[in-house]
Design a protein around this motif. Structure first.
Motif, PDB file in Angstrom:
ATOM      1  N   ARG A   1       0.853  -1.194   0.000  1.00 39.10           N
ATOM      2  CA  ARG A   1       0.000   0.000   0.000  1.00 39.10           C
ATOM      3  C   ARG A   1       0.887   1.241   0.000  1.00 39.10           C
ATOM      4  NH1 ARG A   1      -5.390   0.179   0.782  1.00 39.10           N
ATOM      5  NH2 ARG A   1      -5.336   1.976   2.152  1.00 39.10           N
ATOM      6  N   ALA A   2       1.327   1.655  -1.183  1.00 36.68           N
ATOM      7  CA  ALA A   2       2.116   2.878  -1.312  1.00 36.68           C
ATOM      8  C   ALA A   2       1.129   4.037  -1.274  1.00 36.68           C
ATOM      9  CB  ALA A   2       2.885   2.866  -2.628  1.00 36.68           C
ATOM     10  N   VAL A   3       1.099   4.753  -0.159  1.00 38.12           N
ATOM     11  CA  VAL A   3       0.059   5.771   0.010  1.00 38.12           C
ATOM     12  C   VAL A   3       0.338   7.000  -0.840  1.00 38.12           C
ATOM     13  CG1 VAL A   3      -0.534   4.949   2.302  1.00 38.12           C
ATOM     14  CG2 VAL A   3       1.176   6.756   2.062  1.00 38.12           C
ATOM     15  N   CYS A   4      -0.748   7.717  -1.207  1.00 40.30           N
ATOM     16  CA  CYS A   4      -0.614   8.844  -2.131  1.00 40.30           C
ATOM     17  C   CYS A   4      -0.112  10.104  -1.421  1.00 40.30           C
ATOM     18  CB  CYS A   4      -1.942   9.110  -2.829  1.00 40.30           C
ATOM     19  SG  CYS A   4      -3.171   9.916  -1.779  1.00 40.30           S
ATOM     20  N   GLY A   5      -0.395  10.240  -0.122  1.00 42.22           N
ATOM     21  CA  GLY A   5       0.050  11.420   0.623  1.00 42.22           C
ATOM     22  C   GLY A   5      -0.828  12.635   0.406  1.00 42.22           C
ATOM     23  N   ASP A   6      -1.880  12.497  -0.382  1.00 43.02           N
ATOM     24  CA  ASP A   6      -2.606  13.672  -0.824  1.00 43.02           C
ATOM     25  C   ASP A   6      -4.128  13.565  -0.692  1.00 43.02           C
ATOM     26  OD1 ASP A   6      -2.106  16.219  -1.845  1.00 43.02           O
ATOM     27  OD2 ASP A   6      -2.841  15.605  -3.833  1.00 43.02           O
ATOM     28  N   CYS A   7      -4.648  12.355  -0.481  1.00 44.52           N
ATOM     29  CA  CYS A   7      -6.109  12.198  -0.432  1.00 44.52           C
ATOM     30  C   CYS A   7      -6.633  12.622   0.942  1.00 44.52           C
ATOM     31  CB  CYS A   7      -6.498  10.759  -0.744  1.00 44.52           C
ATOM     32  SG  CYS A   7      -6.071   9.601   0.572  1.00 44.52           S
ATOM     33  N   ARG A   8      -7.943  12.556   1.124  1.00 40.51           N
ATOM     34  CA  ARG A   8      -8.573  12.989   2.380  1.00 40.51           C
ATOM     35  C   ARG A   8      -8.006  12.226   3.569  1.00 40.51           C
ATOM     36  NH1 ARG A   8     -13.787  11.440   3.920  1.00 40.51           N
ATOM     37  NH2 ARG A   8     -14.079  10.517   1.868  1.00 40.51           N
ATOM     38  N   ALA A   9      -7.869  10.896   3.428  1.00 35.36           N
ATOM     39  CA  ALA A   9      -7.360  10.078   4.535  1.00 35.36           C
ATOM     40  C   ALA A   9      -5.905  10.435   4.846  1.00 35.36           C
ATOM     41  CB  ALA A   9      -7.487   8.602   4.203  1.00 35.36           C
ATOM     42  N   CYS A  10      -5.073  10.531   3.809  1.00 33.09           N
ATOM     43  CA  CYS A  10      -3.655  10.856   4.015  1.00 33.09           C
ATOM     44  C   CYS A  10      -3.503  12.212   4.677  1.00 33.09           C
ATOM     45  CB  CYS A  10      -2.904  10.835   2.691  1.00 33.09           C
ATOM     46  SG  CYS A  10      -2.560   9.173   2.077  1.00 33.09           S
ATOM     47  N   ARG A  11      -4.272  13.212   4.222  1.00 35.05           N
ATOM     48  CA  ARG A  11      -4.159  14.561   4.783  1.00 35.05           C
ATOM     49  C   ARG A  11      -4.614  14.613   6.232  1.00 35.05           C
ATOM     50  NH1 ARG A  11      -3.969  19.151   1.176  1.00 35.05           N
ATOM     51  NH2 ARG A  11      -3.260  18.421  -0.853  1.00 35.05           N
ATOM     52  N   ARG A  12      -5.461  13.664   6.612  1.00 38.39           N
ATOM     53  CA  ARG A  12      -5.947  13.621   7.991  1.00 38.39           C
ATOM     54  C   ARG A  12      -4.990  12.840   8.888  1.00 38.39           C
ATOM     55  NH1 ARG A  12     -11.797  11.796   7.302  1.00 38.39           N
ATOM     56  NH2 ARG A  12     -10.765   9.793   7.234  1.00 38.39           N
ATOM     57  N   GLY A  13      -3.873  12.345   8.296  1.00 42.65           N
ATOM     58  CA  GLY A  13      -2.902  11.589   9.081  1.00 42.65           C
ATOM     59  C   GLY A  13      -3.297  10.135   9.258  1.00 42.65           C
ATOM     60  N   GLU A  14      -4.250   9.670   8.447  1.00 38.73           N
ATOM     61  CA  GLU A  14      -4.676   8.270   8.536  1.00 38.73           C
ATOM     62  C   GLU A  14      -4.348   7.558   7.227  1.00 38.73           C
ATOM     63  OE1 GLU A  14      -8.843   8.685   9.619  1.00 38.73           O
ATOM     64  OE2 GLU A  14      -8.299   8.615  11.747  1.00 38.73           O
ATOM     65  N   ALA A  15      -3.024   7.513   6.967  1.00 37.25           N
ATOM     66  CA  ALA A  15      -2.568   6.963   5.685  1.00 37.25           C
ATOM     67  C   ALA A  15      -2.989   5.512   5.493  1.00 37.25           C
ATOM     68  CB  ALA A  15      -1.057   7.098   5.578  1.00 37.25           C
TER      69      ALA A  15
END
Ligand SMILES: [Zn+2]
Ligand SMILES: [Zn+2]
Length: 218
Positions: A72-86
């Protein structure tokens, strides 16, 4: 044995020379059609190796880096990633190009990794640099079974100091739950399994009460 074509990495991609790959229960799920029916599969989602080539725009890893592969290479940019829940990322990345059989048939790589091969093509973000002195067969597990168990304890279960944890089934993922619980300082970790060898490993990784005692007699 089959010959496969592994493309030259394009933008955002990396080609990795595989040094070790675990046999994961997910491989069995794929084989039994439990994931999807996009045959043929290139199995092996749990591996470590050395980066051999990267796409032009890739800066986070370079040829020669010793890496584990994570699915799971996270995008760093979606709603979840921006909320710190990668861990809930909506847009995880895989390689764009496909590996193929010699006749051009496209392969579906297991969890976007497919490391039952000498080389594999992944998204550069799926490569995580680790200590080059570590054993590939040991650290390869970090990207799959260990991460699944540690994440279940720390992120999904939200275990904290002062709680107690019971783990039913002490295989690869189960003992990683135990290790994760020990890491955050859980006071009582109960390992439950019918295999004495598994309980021994569970104890080594932090279980405080492996259920090795025989049932009480009346
Ligand atoms: Zn796995
Ligand atoms: Zn994301």
């Amino acid at each position: 044995m089959e010959t496969i074509n592994v493309p030259t990495p394009g933008p955002g991609e990396a080609r990795v020379k595989v040094q070790a790959c675990g046999v994961c229960h997910t491989d069995l799920h794929y084989r039994e059609g439990g994931i999807n029916d996009k045959f043929p599969f290139l199995l092996g989602p749990e591996a470590a190796g050395v980066v051999e080539a990267v796409g032009d725009d890739v800066t986070a890893v370079a040829p020669g880096d010793f890496v584990i592969l994570n699915w799971r290479a996270v995008c760093g940019d979606c709603r979840a990633c921006r909320r710190g829940e990668a861990q809930y990322c909506f847009a995880t990345k895989n390689a764009t190009q496909r590996m193929t059989l010699e006749d051009g048939t496209e392969l579906t790589s297991a969890l976007g990794i497919g490391a039952f091969a000498e080389k594999t093509l992944v998204a550069a973000g799926q490569c995580t640099k680790v200590d080059p002195s570590a054993r590939p067969a040991a650290v390869g597990l970090l990207g799959c079974g260990v991460m699944a168990g540690l994440g279940a304890a720390i992120n999904t279960g939200g275990v904290t100091r002062g709680t107690s944890v019971a783990v039913i089934g002490c295989g690869g993922v189960g003992v990683a739950v135990i290790a994760g619980s020990a890491l955050v300082g859980v006071g009582r970790i109960i390992a439950i399994d019918i295999g004495p060898k598994k309980l021994a490993v569970a104890k080594k990784l932090g279980a405080t009460l492996p259920s090795t005692r025989p049932a009480p007699t009346r």
